[in-house]
Design an enzyme around this catalytic site. Structure first.
Site, PDB file in Angstrom:
ATOM      1  N   TYR A  44       0.839  -1.203   0.000  1.00  0.00           N
ATOM      2  CA  TYR A  44       0.000   0.000   0.000  1.00  0.00           C
ATOM      3  C   TYR A  44       0.875   1.255   0.000  1.00  0.00           C
ATOM      4  O   TYR A  44       0.742   2.118  -0.865  1.00  0.00           O
ATOM      5  CB  TYR A  44      -0.908  -0.041   1.226  1.00  0.00           C
ATOM      6  CG  TYR A  44      -1.886   1.101   1.339  1.00  0.00           C
ATOM      7  CD1 TYR A  44      -3.027   1.143   0.538  1.00  0.00           C
ATOM      8  CD2 TYR A  44      -1.684   2.136   2.258  1.00  0.00           C
ATOM      9  CE1 TYR A  44      -3.939   2.186   0.651  1.00  0.00           C
ATOM     10  CE2 TYR A  44      -2.583   3.177   2.376  1.00  0.00           C
ATOM     11  CZ  TYR A  44      -3.714   3.202   1.578  1.00  0.00           C
ATOM     12  OH  TYR A  44      -4.614   4.233   1.691  1.00  0.00           O
TER      13      TYR A  44
ATOM     14  N   SER B 126     -14.657   2.227  12.574  1.00  0.00           N
ATOM     15  CA  SER B 126     -15.795   1.331  12.330  1.00  0.00           C
ATOM     16  C   SER B 126     -15.736   0.123  13.267  1.00  0.00           C
ATOM     17  O   SER B 126     -16.754  -0.277  13.846  1.00  0.00           O
ATOM     18  CB  SER B 126     -15.846   0.909  10.862  1.00  0.00           C
ATOM     19  OG  SER B 126     -14.568   0.582  10.385  1.00  0.00           O
TER      20      SER B 126
ATOM     21  N   ASP C 281       3.046  -0.940  12.362  1.00  0.00           N
ATOM     22  CA  ASP C 281       1.916  -0.045  12.670  1.00  0.00           C
ATOM     23  C   ASP C 281       2.507   1.309  13.129  1.00  0.00           C
ATOM     24  O   ASP C 281       3.222   1.364  14.131  1.00  0.00           O
ATOM     25  CB  ASP C 281       1.099  -0.684  13.789  1.00  0.00           C
ATOM     26  CG  ASP C 281      -0.290  -0.110  13.900  1.00  0.00           C
ATOM     27  OD1 ASP C 281      -1.249  -0.846  13.633  1.00  0.00           O
ATOM     28  OD2 ASP C 281      -0.420   1.076  14.276  1.00  0.00           O
TER      29      ASP C 281
HETATM   30  P1  NAD Z   1     -12.674   1.876   0.228  1.00  0.00           P
HETATM   31  O1  NAD Z   1     -11.986   0.562   0.343  1.00  0.00           O
HETATM   32  O2  NAD Z   1     -14.001   2.032   0.877  1.00  0.00           O
HETATM   33  O3  NAD Z   1     -12.822   2.315  -1.297  1.00  0.00           O
HETATM   34  C1  NAD Z   1     -11.951   1.944  -2.309  1.00  0.00           C
HETATM   35  C2  NAD Z   1     -12.762   1.620  -3.545  1.00  0.00           C
HETATM   36  O4  NAD Z   1     -11.874   1.258  -4.617  1.00  0.00           O
HETATM   37  C3  NAD Z   1     -13.706   0.426  -3.334  1.00  0.00           C
HETATM   38  O5  NAD Z   1     -14.977   0.731  -3.824  1.00  0.00           O
HETATM   39  C4  NAD Z   1     -13.049  -0.692  -4.142  1.00  0.00           C
HETATM   40  O6  NAD Z   1     -13.965  -1.656  -4.595  1.00  0.00           O
HETATM   41  C5  NAD Z   1     -12.403   0.102  -5.265  1.00  0.00           C
HETATM   42  N1  NAD Z   1     -11.288  -0.598  -5.906  1.00  0.00           N
HETATM   43  C6  NAD Z   1     -10.261  -1.265  -5.318  1.00  0.00           C
HETATM   44  N2  NAD Z   1      -9.442  -1.771  -6.251  1.00  0.00           N
HETATM   45  C7  NAD Z   1      -9.954  -1.403  -7.453  1.00  0.00           C
HETATM   46  C8  NAD Z   1      -9.566  -1.625  -8.804  1.00  0.00           C
HETATM   47  N3  NAD Z   1      -8.448  -2.329  -9.091  1.00  0.00           N
HETATM   48  N4  NAD Z   1     -10.336  -1.126  -9.787  1.00  0.00           N
HETATM   49  C9  NAD Z   1     -11.471  -0.425  -9.515  1.00  0.00           C
HETATM   50  N5  NAD Z   1     -11.882  -0.189  -8.268  1.00  0.00           N
HETATM   51  C10 NAD Z   1     -11.136  -0.670  -7.253  1.00  0.00           C
HETATM   52  O7  NAD Z   1     -11.649   2.969   0.796  1.00  0.00           O
HETATM   53  P2  NAD Z   1     -11.822   4.540   1.009  1.00  0.00           P
HETATM   54  O8  NAD Z   1     -11.622   4.829   2.430  1.00  0.00           O
HETATM   55  O9  NAD Z   1     -13.046   5.033   0.340  1.00  0.00           O
HETATM   56  O10 NAD Z   1     -10.526   5.067   0.246  1.00  0.00           O
HETATM   57  C11 NAD Z   1     -10.604   5.684  -1.032  1.00  0.00           C
HETATM   58  C12 NAD Z   1      -9.219   6.159  -1.432  1.00  0.00           C
HETATM   59  O11 NAD Z   1      -8.715   7.096  -0.473  1.00  0.00           O
HETATM   60  C13 NAD Z   1      -8.181   5.032  -1.517  1.00  0.00           C
HETATM   61  O12 NAD Z   1      -7.342   5.275  -2.624  1.00  0.00           O
HETATM   62  C14 NAD Z   1      -7.417   5.176  -0.236  1.00  0.00           C
HETATM   63  O13 NAD Z   1      -6.091   4.707  -0.369  1.00  0.00           O
HETATM   64  C15 NAD Z   1      -7.453   6.678   0.015  1.00  0.00           C
HETATM   65  N6  NAD Z   1      -7.302   6.991   1.435  1.00  0.00           N
HETATM   66  C16 NAD Z   1      -8.327   6.808   2.312  1.00  0.00           C
HETATM   67  C17 NAD Z   1      -8.132   7.094   3.665  1.00  0.00           C
HETATM   68  C18 NAD Z   1      -9.234   6.947   4.678  1.00  0.00           C
HETATM   69  O14 NAD Z   1      -8.989   7.162   5.857  1.00  0.00           O
HETATM   70  N7  NAD Z   1     -10.452   6.612   4.317  1.00  0.00           N
HETATM   71  C19 NAD Z   1      -6.889   7.552   4.113  1.00  0.00           C
HETATM   72  C20 NAD Z   1      -5.863   7.691   3.191  1.00  0.00           C
HETATM   73  C21 NAD Z   1      -6.083   7.430   1.848  1.00  0.00           C
HETATM   74  N1  UDP Z   2      -6.556  -0.598  15.610  1.00  0.00           N
HETATM   75  C1  UDP Z   2      -6.920  -1.145  16.828  1.00  0.00           C
HETATM   76  N2  UDP Z   2      -8.001  -1.980  16.859  1.00  0.00           N
HETATM   77  C2  UDP Z   2      -8.739  -2.274  15.758  1.00  0.00           C
HETATM   78  C3  UDP Z   2      -8.359  -1.714  14.510  1.00  0.00           C
HETATM   79  C4  UDP Z   2      -7.256  -0.873  14.479  1.00  0.00           C
HETATM   80  O1  UDP Z   2      -6.291  -0.894  17.851  1.00  0.00           O
HETATM   81  O2  UDP Z   2      -9.709  -3.042  15.883  1.00  0.00           O
HETATM   82  C5  UDP Z   2      -5.411   0.328  15.579  1.00  0.00           C
HETATM   83  C6  UDP Z   2      -4.351  -0.026  14.521  1.00  0.00           C
HETATM   84  O3  UDP Z   2      -3.398  -0.941  15.038  1.00  0.00           O
HETATM   85  C7  UDP Z   2      -3.750   1.344  14.243  1.00  0.00           C
HETATM   86  C8  UDP Z   2      -4.934   2.300  14.439  1.00  0.00           C
HETATM   87  O4  UDP Z   2      -5.895   1.587  15.205  1.00  0.00           O
HETATM   88  O5  UDP Z   2      -2.772   1.652  15.205  1.00  0.00           O
HETATM   89  C9  UDP Z   2      -5.567   2.748  13.121  1.00  0.00           C
HETATM   90  O6  UDP Z   2      -5.836   1.596  12.360  1.00  0.00           O
HETATM   91  P1  UDP Z   2      -6.577   1.643  10.965  1.00  0.00           P
HETATM   92  O7  UDP Z   2      -6.585   0.244  10.445  1.00  0.00           O
HETATM   93  O8  UDP Z   2      -7.880   2.329  11.119  1.00  0.00           O
HETATM   94  O9  UDP Z   2      -5.704   2.586  10.030  1.00  0.00           O
HETATM   95  P2  UDP Z   2      -4.149   2.860   9.825  1.00  0.00           P
HETATM   96  O10 UDP Z   2      -3.992   4.264  10.274  1.00  0.00           O
HETATM   97  O11 UDP Z   2      -3.322   1.918  10.655  1.00  0.00           O
HETATM   98  O12 UDP Z   2      -3.926   2.633   8.376  1.00  0.00           O
END
Ligand code: NAD
Ligand code: UDP
Length: 311
Positions: A143, A187, A271
C-alpha cells in the site's frame, strides 16, 4: 462538467459522487467492488446524471471526461494485505491508466494519496516536505510504496507533459458508509461497542491517529480540484486533532453507553506510532480546515451504524 470517480462505490467515493451530483456535474463512477458495495451507490442510480461502469483500473479505460478523481484502491490494512500484489498493481497500473486517460482527454486529475507515504514518521506533525520513514519490504509496503510510486508517476507526468495534476495526502477519515467489517479502527470500535462485544485494541493503544470527518475531507477534495494549474500538492488533508487509540476506544464506549470491555491484541507489524497532519499548506492554498470535531463526527457515525445493525 463530466467527472470520473474511480473507486466510486467505496466509502469516500460514495460521498464524493453524491457531492459532485449535488454540484450539478455528470458523474461516471467506476469500481470493481473489491471493497466497495453496490448498496452504497443504489441511491444514486436514479439520478440521470449518474452512470456506473464495472471496471478494474489496472486495465485501460477509454471514455471522455473533464476531471478525474482517482480513489480506486483498498484502504483498510486487512483488505490491502489480502492480495498485496493486486494492491500495488491497483495503485501503480491504476495511476498509469488514469494518467494516460487524463493526458488523452486533457482532464484535470486528482490522486487520493495517503499519510502512509510518511510511514512511521520521525517528523511530527507531518509536513508535506517530509520524505517519510517507510519499510519497503513489509506487510504494509504494498500500500505505502504503491501510493508513493503513484505520486512519482503524477509528478513525472506533470514534468514531462505539464498536466494539471493534484495530489491529496489523506489522513485517517471516518464517517457513514464505512463498511461495518472494514477493519479500520473507527468502524471496528463503533460496531463492537454497539454489539456489546470486546473492543480490540492493538498493542497498548498508545499509538496516535488524527481523525477527519468525511464531509470535511470531501470539501478539501473539491477545493483542491478547483485550484489553478500551479497548485499540484502534495497537500495534507486531515484533522489535526490527535488521539491515542485507547482514548478513541474510551470515547466510543462512553458515547454508545456500551458495556464492552477493552481487550489488548498484538500490534500489527510496522503499525505507525503517531500521525498528525500539519495542514498549513491546505489552509493557505485552499482556505480549508476541518470543521467537525471528533465527538460530533462520531455521533453521526454511531447513528449510521445503529441503522446498519438494526436494518
Ligand atoms: P474503500 O476501500 O471504501 O474504497 C476503495 C474503492 O476502490 C472500493 O470501492 C473498491 O472496490 C475500489 N477498488 C479497489 N481496487 C480497485 C480496482 N483495481 N479497480 C477499480 N476499483 C477498485 O476505501 P476509502 O476509504 O473510500 O478510500 C478511497 C481512497 O482514499 C483510496 O485510494 C485510499 O487509499 C485513500 N485513502 C483513504 C483514507 C481513509 O482514511 N479513508 C486515508 C488515506 C487514503
Ligand atoms: N486498531 C486497533 N483496533 C482495531 C483496529 C485498528 O487498535 O480493531 C489500531 C491499529 O493498530 C492502528 C490504528 O488503530 O494503530 C488505526 O488503524 P486503521 O486500520 O484504522 O488505520 P491505519 O492508520 O493503521 O492505516
Amino acid at each position: 462538467m463530466r467527472v470520473l470517480v474511480t473507486g466510486g462505490a467505496g466509502f469516500l467515493g460514495t460521498h464524493l459522487c453524491t457531492r459532485l451530483l449535488d454540484m450539478g456535474h455528470e458523474v461516471i463512477c467506476i469500481d470493481n467492488f473489491f471493497t466497495g458495495s453496490k448498496r452504497n451507490i443504489v441511491p444514486l442510480l436514479d439520478n440521470p446524471l449518474f452512470e456506473f461502469i464495472r471496471h478494474d483500473v489496472t486495465f485501460p479505460l477509454y471514455i471522455e471526461v473533464d476531471e478525474i478523481y482517482n480513489l480506486a484502491c483498498p484502504a483498510s490494512p486487512i483488505h490491502y494485505q489480502h492480495d498485496p500484489v493486486q494492491t500495488t498493481k491497483t495503485s501503480v497500473h491504476g495511476a498509469i491508466n488514469m494518467l494516460g486517460l487524463a493526458k488523452r482527454t486533457g482532464a484535470k486529475i486528482m490522486q487520493a494519496s495517503t499519510s502512509e507515504v510518511y510511514g512511521d514518521p520521525a517528523v511530527h506533525p507531518q509536513t508535506e516536505d517530509y520524505w517519510g520513514n517507510v519499510n519497503p519490504i513489509g506487510f504494509r509496503s504494498c500500500y505505502d510504496e504503491g501510493k508513493r510510486c503513484a505520486e512519482t508517476l503524477f509528478f513525472d507526468y506533470r514534468r514531462q507533459h505539464d498536466m494539471p495534476i493534484k495530489v491529496a495526502r489523506i489522513f485517517n477519515t471516518y464517517g457513514p458508509y464505512m463498511h461495518a467489517n472494514d477493519g479500520r479502527v473507527v468502524s471496528n470500535f463503533i460496531v463492537q461497542a454497539l454489539k456489546g462485544v470486546p473492543i480490540t485494541i492493538y498493542g497498548e493503544g498508545q499509538q496516535t491517529r488524527s481523525f477527519c470527518y468525511v464531509d470535511d475531507l470531501i470539501e478539501g477534495f473539491v477545493r483542491l480540484m478547483d485550484t489553478p494549474h500551479e497548485v499540484t500538492g502534495p497537500i495534507n488533508l486531515g484533522n489535526p486533532g490527535e488521539f491515542t487509540i485507547r482514548q478513541l476506544a474510551e470515547t466510543v464506549i462512553e458515547m454508545t453507553d456500551s458495556k464492552s470491555e477493552l481487550v489488548f491484541e498484538p500490534l500489527p507489524e510496522d503499525d505507525p506510532m503517531q500521525r498528525q497532519p500539519d495542514i498549513t499548506r491546505a489552509k493557505q492554498q485552499l482556505g480549508w480546515e476541518p470543521t467537525v470535531p471528533l465527538a460530533q463526527g462520531l455521533e453521526r457515525t454511531i447513528a449510521y451504524f445503529r441503522g446498519v445493525l438494526e436494518g
